[in-house]
Design a protein around this motif. Structure first.
Motif, PDB file in Angstrom:
ATOM      1  N   ILE A 117       0.853  -1.199   0.000  1.00 40.50           N
ATOM      2  CA  ILE A 117       0.000   0.000   0.000  1.00 40.50           C
ATOM      3  C   ILE A 117       0.881   1.238   0.000  1.00 40.50           C
ATOM      4  O   ILE A 117       1.883   1.295   0.729  1.00 40.50           O
ATOM      5  CB  ILE A 117      -0.910   0.016   1.248  1.00 40.50           C
ATOM      6  CG1 ILE A 117      -1.900  -1.163   1.189  1.00 40.50           C
ATOM      7  CG2 ILE A 117      -1.683   1.340   1.342  1.00 40.50           C
ATOM      8  CD1 ILE A 117      -2.731  -1.328   2.443  1.00 40.50           C
ATOM      9  N   GLU A 118       0.504   2.227  -0.816  1.00 41.80           N
ATOM     10  CA  GLU A 118       1.299   3.451  -0.904  1.00 41.80           C
ATOM     11  C   GLU A 118       0.350   4.645  -0.876  1.00 41.80           C
ATOM     12  O   GLU A 118      -0.533   4.778  -1.720  1.00 41.80           O
ATOM     13  CB  GLU A 118       2.137   3.388  -2.183  1.00 41.80           C
ATOM     14  CG  GLU A 118       2.527   4.694  -2.843  1.00 41.80           C
ATOM     15  CD  GLU A 118       3.306   5.684  -1.999  1.00 41.80           C
ATOM     16  OE1 GLU A 118       4.235   5.273  -1.280  1.00 41.80           O
ATOM     17  OE2 GLU A 118       2.966   6.885  -2.058  1.00 41.80           O
ATOM     18  N   SER A 119       0.519   5.516   0.136  1.00 43.41           N
ATOM     19  CA  SER A 119      -0.346   6.701   0.230  1.00 43.41           C
ATOM     20  C   SER A 119       0.435   7.871   0.816  1.00 43.41           C
ATOM     21  O   SER A 119      -0.046   8.566   1.686  1.00 43.41           O
ATOM     22  CB  SER A 119      -1.574   6.397   1.100  1.00 43.41           C
ATOM     23  OG  SER A 119      -1.187   6.172   2.452  1.00 43.41           O
ATOM     24  N   SER A 120       1.646   8.097   0.312  1.00 44.35           N
ATOM     25  CA  SER A 120       2.490   9.110   0.944  1.00 44.35           C
ATOM     26  C   SER A 120       2.123  10.535   0.549  1.00 44.35           C
ATOM     27  O   SER A 120       2.394  11.466   1.289  1.00 44.35           O
ATOM     28  CB  SER A 120       3.962   8.853   0.619  1.00 44.35           C
ATOM     29  OG  SER A 120       4.175   8.952  -0.772  1.00 44.35           O
ATOM     30  N   CYS A 121       1.502  10.700  -0.607  1.00 40.97           N
ATOM     31  CA  CYS A 121       1.220  12.076  -1.028  1.00 40.97           C
ATOM     32  C   CYS A 121      -0.045  12.178  -1.843  1.00 40.97           C
ATOM     33  O   CYS A 121      -1.125  12.111  -1.322  1.00 40.97           O
ATOM     34  CB  CYS A 121       2.439  12.633  -1.766  1.00 40.97           C
ATOM     35  SG  CYS A 121       2.298  14.365  -2.234  1.00 40.97           S
ATOM     36  N   ASP A 122       0.107  12.318  -3.141  1.00 38.91           N
ATOM     37  CA  ASP A 122      -1.036  12.618  -3.996  1.00 38.91           C
ATOM     38  C   ASP A 122      -2.084  11.535  -4.115  1.00 38.91           C
ATOM     39  O   ASP A 122      -3.249  11.821  -4.293  1.00 38.91           O
ATOM     40  CB  ASP A 122      -0.535  12.833  -5.431  1.00 38.91           C
ATOM     41  CG  ASP A 122      -0.054  14.231  -5.637  1.00 38.91           C
ATOM     42  OD1 ASP A 122       0.058  14.647  -6.791  1.00 38.91           O
ATOM     43  OD2 ASP A 122       0.207  14.902  -4.636  1.00 38.91           O
ATOM     44  N   ASP A 123      -1.665  10.319  -4.117  1.00 38.60           N
ATOM     45  CA  ASP A 123      -2.545   9.260  -4.593  1.00 38.60           C
ATOM     46  C   ASP A 123      -2.509   8.089  -3.629  1.00 38.60           C
ATOM     47  O   ASP A 123      -1.596   7.964  -2.817  1.00 38.60           O
ATOM     48  CB  ASP A 123      -2.035   8.808  -5.973  1.00 38.60           C
ATOM     49  CG  ASP A 123      -3.165   8.409  -6.899  1.00 38.60           C
ATOM     50  OD1 ASP A 123      -2.908   8.350  -8.119  1.00 38.60           O
ATOM     51  OD2 ASP A 123      -4.275   8.147  -6.406  1.00 38.60           O
ATOM     52  N   THR A 124      -3.483   7.216  -3.731  1.00 36.94           N
ATOM     53  CA  THR A 124      -3.465   5.988  -2.933  1.00 36.94           C
ATOM     54  C   THR A 124      -3.399   4.820  -3.881  1.00 36.94           C
ATOM     55  O   THR A 124      -4.196   4.731  -4.816  1.00 36.94           O
ATOM     56  CB  THR A 124      -4.750   5.856  -2.088  1.00 36.94           C
ATOM     57  OG1 THR A 124      -4.839   6.973  -1.231  1.00 36.94           O
ATOM     58  CG2 THR A 124      -4.719   4.595  -1.244  1.00 36.94           C
ATOM     59  N   GLY A 195       6.686  11.632   3.645  1.00 38.67           N
ATOM     60  CA  GLY A 195       5.485  12.051   2.930  1.00 38.67           C
ATOM     61  C   GLY A 195       4.616  12.921   3.812  1.00 38.67           C
ATOM     62  O   GLY A 195       5.066  13.437   4.841  1.00 38.67           O
ATOM     63  N   LEU A 196       3.372  13.092   3.403  1.00 32.89           N
ATOM     64  CA  LEU A 196       2.443  13.896   4.200  1.00 32.89           C
ATOM     65  C   LEU A 196       1.882  13.028   5.325  1.00 32.89           C
ATOM     66  O   LEU A 196       1.321  11.969   5.069  1.00 32.89           O
ATOM     67  CB  LEU A 196       1.276  14.376   3.326  1.00 32.89           C
ATOM     68  CG  LEU A 196       1.627  15.415   2.263  1.00 32.89           C
ATOM     69  CD1 LEU A 196       0.405  15.743   1.427  1.00 32.89           C
ATOM     70  CD2 LEU A 196       2.162  16.683   2.906  1.00 32.89           C
ATOM     71  N   GLU A 197       2.004  13.510   6.529  1.00 29.59           N
ATOM     72  CA  GLU A 197       1.630  12.683   7.673  1.00 29.59           C
ATOM     73  C   GLU A 197       0.225  12.116   7.595  1.00 29.59           C
ATOM     74  O   GLU A 197      -0.013  10.928   7.810  1.00 29.59           O
ATOM     75  CB  GLU A 197       1.774  13.505   8.948  1.00 29.59           C
ATOM     76  CG  GLU A 197       1.571  12.635  10.170  1.00 29.59           C
ATOM     77  CD  GLU A 197       1.706  13.398  11.466  1.00 29.59           C
ATOM     78  OE1 GLU A 197       2.554  14.300  11.506  1.00 29.59           O
ATOM     79  OE2 GLU A 197       0.960  13.070  12.391  1.00 29.59           O
ATOM     80  N   VAL A 202      -3.289   7.140   6.658  1.00 25.57           N
ATOM     81  CA  VAL A 202      -4.423   6.414   6.075  1.00 25.57           C
ATOM     82  C   VAL A 202      -3.969   5.027   5.612  1.00 25.57           C
ATOM     83  O   VAL A 202      -4.567   4.011   5.968  1.00 25.57           O
ATOM     84  CB  VAL A 202      -5.029   7.210   4.897  1.00 25.57           C
ATOM     85  CG1 VAL A 202      -6.060   6.382   4.151  1.00 25.57           C
ATOM     86  CG2 VAL A 202      -5.656   8.497   5.390  1.00 25.57           C
ATOM     87  N   GLY A 203      -2.888   4.992   4.844  1.00 28.11           N
ATOM     88  CA  GLY A 203      -2.377   3.718   4.341  1.00 28.11           C
ATOM     89  C   GLY A 203      -1.812   2.854   5.457  1.00 28.11           C
ATOM     90  O   GLY A 203      -2.079   1.648   5.527  1.00 28.11           O
ATOM     91  N   ALA A 460       6.934  11.873   8.583  1.00 31.97           N
ATOM     92  CA  ALA A 460       6.866  12.870   7.508  1.00 31.97           C
ATOM     93  C   ALA A 460       8.266  13.107   6.937  1.00 31.97           C
ATOM     94  O   ALA A 460       8.450  13.250   5.741  1.00 31.97           O
ATOM     95  CB  ALA A 460       6.286  14.181   8.031  1.00 31.97           C
ATOM     96  N   ARG A 461       9.256  13.158   7.821  1.00 32.09           N
ATOM     97  CA  ARG A 461      10.650  13.224   7.400  1.00 32.09           C
ATOM     98  C   ARG A 461      11.300  11.919   7.823  1.00 32.09           C
ATOM     99  O   ARG A 461      11.144  11.477   8.944  1.00 32.09           O
ATOM    100  CB  ARG A 461      11.375  14.386   8.107  1.00 32.09           C
ATOM    101  CG  ARG A 461      10.981  15.724   7.574  1.00 32.09           C
ATOM    102  CD  ARG A 461      11.696  16.808   8.343  1.00 32.09           C
ATOM    103  NE  ARG A 461      13.049  17.031   7.889  1.00 32.09           N
ATOM    104  CZ  ARG A 461      13.388  17.713   6.811  1.00 32.09           C
ATOM    105  NH1 ARG A 461      12.465  18.242   6.055  1.00 32.09           N
ATOM    106  NH2 ARG A 461      14.650  17.864   6.478  1.00 32.09           N
TER     107      ARG A 461
END
Lengths: 468, 181
Positions: A117-124, A195-197, A202-203, A460-461
């Motif tokens: 699963i990948e949901s670090s920024c723009d998309d899931t 990424g965005l916390e 969510v992921g 996030a970092r």
């Protein structure tokens, strides 16, 4: 049009400070008085401040006000600033020299499946990948068939902040793989940073819950490592796999770095951008020219550039005088804007977006040519360094901009000239998606490394740990 | 612009409650918004070699600074450097940025705040920084001097910060206008 040369010159007072600093650090070993140590620390920060401020700056006499500002910062800001590590957590999947399988391993390490699963920024995104590199099923929120009038520039973004979306995407990926639930996979991997916390959560929350419910080994994946490891995904059983150690060039909208990759969890950043990334420079050029950026600014600039002449507009290559491995695209971005605005004025149109197709094509071509020259220069220096010092001759080109044909061709040429091997994932695997998390988890488990799903943290970092 | 950011960060971290400060950065492409943010973050953290890159694609970069209150108690303060350039008008686009929480508990640096038209932004600790090119002959290069137009609400801590800046003559050459909202 004047081309401004940029120099980072260490001026006289600075070199004096450096001398004092060196002497101080020698004395420092023998001095333990707190006040003296504090003075030494202050001196170090002062020099560090002066050096950082002269980075990239044009050689110009400082005005009295500019000097006053610098003095203020040195006197007020620096002594108070506590030199704490910026980074609470670094990515360090090994303890000392060994990996740990904190949540166990799949029963058969020669043949297992992973839900990533990948949901670090723009998309899931979610995907089911087998350990031999076969992608069994994938799903991506921005490409979902359910029609929803999201609008906005980043349609995937709005969706993926909703927790209901993650359930749907995971289910879609599992079903595409012929599975009904996470019970059918052998392990679960998810991006836990950077990424965005709120997006990462969510992921990660979903993945951890699944790992705990179905008692599966769990891997918290590092997003940048996942991009890099896509270059090791075996595309068929016959092809050779990229082996460690290698050099990686990661270029996307959000990243622009050169990394030395020595092993799983063992990657060192050799150089990166000071300001804008390569992908960003493309995107901003696209917007400047009023091009449609729905599918990303990069591809549209690349297409337009094919119709233009890259020699028509002189633009200076960034950081020419710096002999290091860093990048900078904000100057080029500003340069392109100025040129475009000047041309607009000359042509009697209101904005660069109103320029003729052929002029825009020339701007796109000239921009691309110089942007890639900058990459070539830094890359070539990195290649020479690693050939000499570590006998490395393999390069992985990864990240969204790796899909750019002109970049690929020019880097292929550079590699041929220097007898290097080049590994580039297929374009569609260079962007953020579930497959990258799944494959990175496969790689981690191959070295017998898994994480504890009961620890709920996302980062996030998430810098790579320095090897000790 | 970096030094301007550094000075403001330094003075902000001195105030009783830096959390909740929202700095809106405006200016054309290349004006110096990210440079300002870089100086601000470096000033706040004391790390002058810290990489502070453009958040255009990552949407938000988070940094951690330390502040010390009047009782010498140290605590962490988060700085969120955001760029809304890529976002549309749809309010849902902002959900991943967790703005409600960030606005209240962290220090925010926001590039392209014009995208916030459909979002509620607390005003009590807002500072508007408008970076302009200042040239006599309509040129606009890297070296063209910049001017600042600052505005902030009456009674906010920005008032006393700007008073200190005026008092020490730190931005006399750059301030075009300061106004209270």
């Amino acid at each position: 049009m004047s081309i401004v040369k940029r120099k980072a010159k260490v001026d006289y007072p600075c070199s004096l400070l450096l001398t004092i600093l060196i002497l101080n650090s020698m004395i420092g070993r023998y001095v333990t008085h707190p006040l003296t140590l504090r003075r030494i620390a202050c001196m170090r920060r002062k020099v560090s401040f002066r050096l950082a401020s002269t980075q990239l700056s044009v050689q110009q006499e400082e005005s009295p006000k500019e000097k006053r500002r610098k003095r203020f910062i040195e006197q007020k800001g620096l002594p108070k600033a506590v030199d704490r590590g910026q980074f609470a957590t670094t990515y360090r999947p090994f303890d000392g020299h060994s990996f740990q399988a904190l949540s166990g391993l799949p029963p058969n390490l020669q043949n297992f499946t992973v839900l990533g699963i990948e949901s670090s920024c723009d998309d899931t995104g979610a995907a089911v990948v087998r350990s031999d590199g076969t992608i069994l099923g994938e799903a991506l929120a921005s490409q979902s068939h359910i029609h929803a009038p999201w609008g906005g520039v980043v349609p995937g973004l709005a969706k993926e902040a909703h927790e209901a979306e993650i359930d749907r995407i995971v289910q879609e990926a599992l079903e595409a793989a012929g599975m009904t639930s996470a019970a059918d996979v052998d392990a679960i991997g998810v991006t836990v940073g950077p990424g965005l916390e709120i997006c990462l959560r969510v992921g990660a929350t979903k993945a951890r819950a699944l790992a705990i419910e179905y008692q599966k080994p769990f891997v918290g994946v590092h997003h940048l490592e996942a991009h890099i490891l896509m270059a090791r995904l075996p595309y068929d059983s016959a092809s050779k796999q990229l082996e460690f150690p290698f050099l990686a060039l990661l270029v996307s909208g959000g990243h622009c770095q050169l990394l030395k990759c020595t092993g799983i969890g063992d990657m060192a950043v050799l150089g990166g951008t000071f300001d804008d990334s390569l992908g960003e420079a493309y995107d901003k050029t696209a917007r400047l020219l009023g091009l449609p950026v729905g599918g990303g600014g990069g591809p549209v600039v690349e297409r337009l550039a094919r119709e233009g002449d890259p020699t028509t507009i002189p633009l200076s290559v960034p950081l020419q005088s710096r002999k290091d491995l860093d990048f900078s695209y904000s100057g080029l971005k500003s340069n392109v804007r100025r040129v475009a605005e000047r041309l607009a004025k000359e042509q009697g149109v209101e904005t660069p977006a109103d320029l003729s197709h052929s002029i825009k094509a020339n701007i796109a071509a000239s921009f691309q040519h110089v942007a890639i020259q900058h990459v070539e220069q830094r890359l070539r220096r990195a290649m020479i360094l690693l050939e000499e010092k570590e006998n490395i001759r393999s390069l992985a080109l990864v990240g969204g901009v790796a899909a750019n044909q002109v970049l690929r061709t020019r880097i292929e040429g550079l590699c041929r000239k220097r007898s290097w091997d080049l590994w580039i994932p297929p374009p569609r695997l260079c962007t953020d998606q579930g497959t990258m998390s799944a494959w990175a988890a496969v790689e981690r488990m191959r070295v017998q490394s898994t994480d504890d799903p009961t620890i709920p943290d996302v980062y996030a970092r998430y810098p790579f740990a320095q090897k000790l | 612009m970096e030094d301007v950011g550094g000075i403001l960060a330094s003075l902000l971290l001195d105030t009783e409650r830096p959390e909740g400060a929202i700095i809106l950065l405006e200016g054309s492409l290349g004006a110096g918004k990210t440079s300002f943010a870089r100086g601000f973050v470096r000033g706040a953290t004391g790390d002058w070699n810290l990489r502070v890159t453009s958040p255009t694609f990552l949407l938000s970069n988070t940094y951690r600074a330390r502040k010390v209150d009047e009782n010498n108690v140290e605590s962490d303060i988060e700085i969120h450097h955001m760029d809304l350039y890529r976002l549309g008008d749809h309010p849902e686009d902002f959900a991943p940025l967790n703005l409600d929480v960030v606005f209240r508990e962290c220090v925010s640096l926001i590039e392209w705040p014009v995208r916030l038209s459909n979002v509620t932004v607390p005003t009590d600790q807002q500072l508007n920084v408008d970076i302009r090119h200042f040239s006599s002959d309509d040129t606009d290069t890297e070296d063209t001097p910049r001017r600042l137009v600052l505005s902030y609400p009456d009674g906010s801590s920005w008032g006393s910060i700007l008073d200190q800046i005026h008092h020490q003559g730190l931005l006399d050459d750059m301030l075009m206008l300061t106004s209270k909202q």
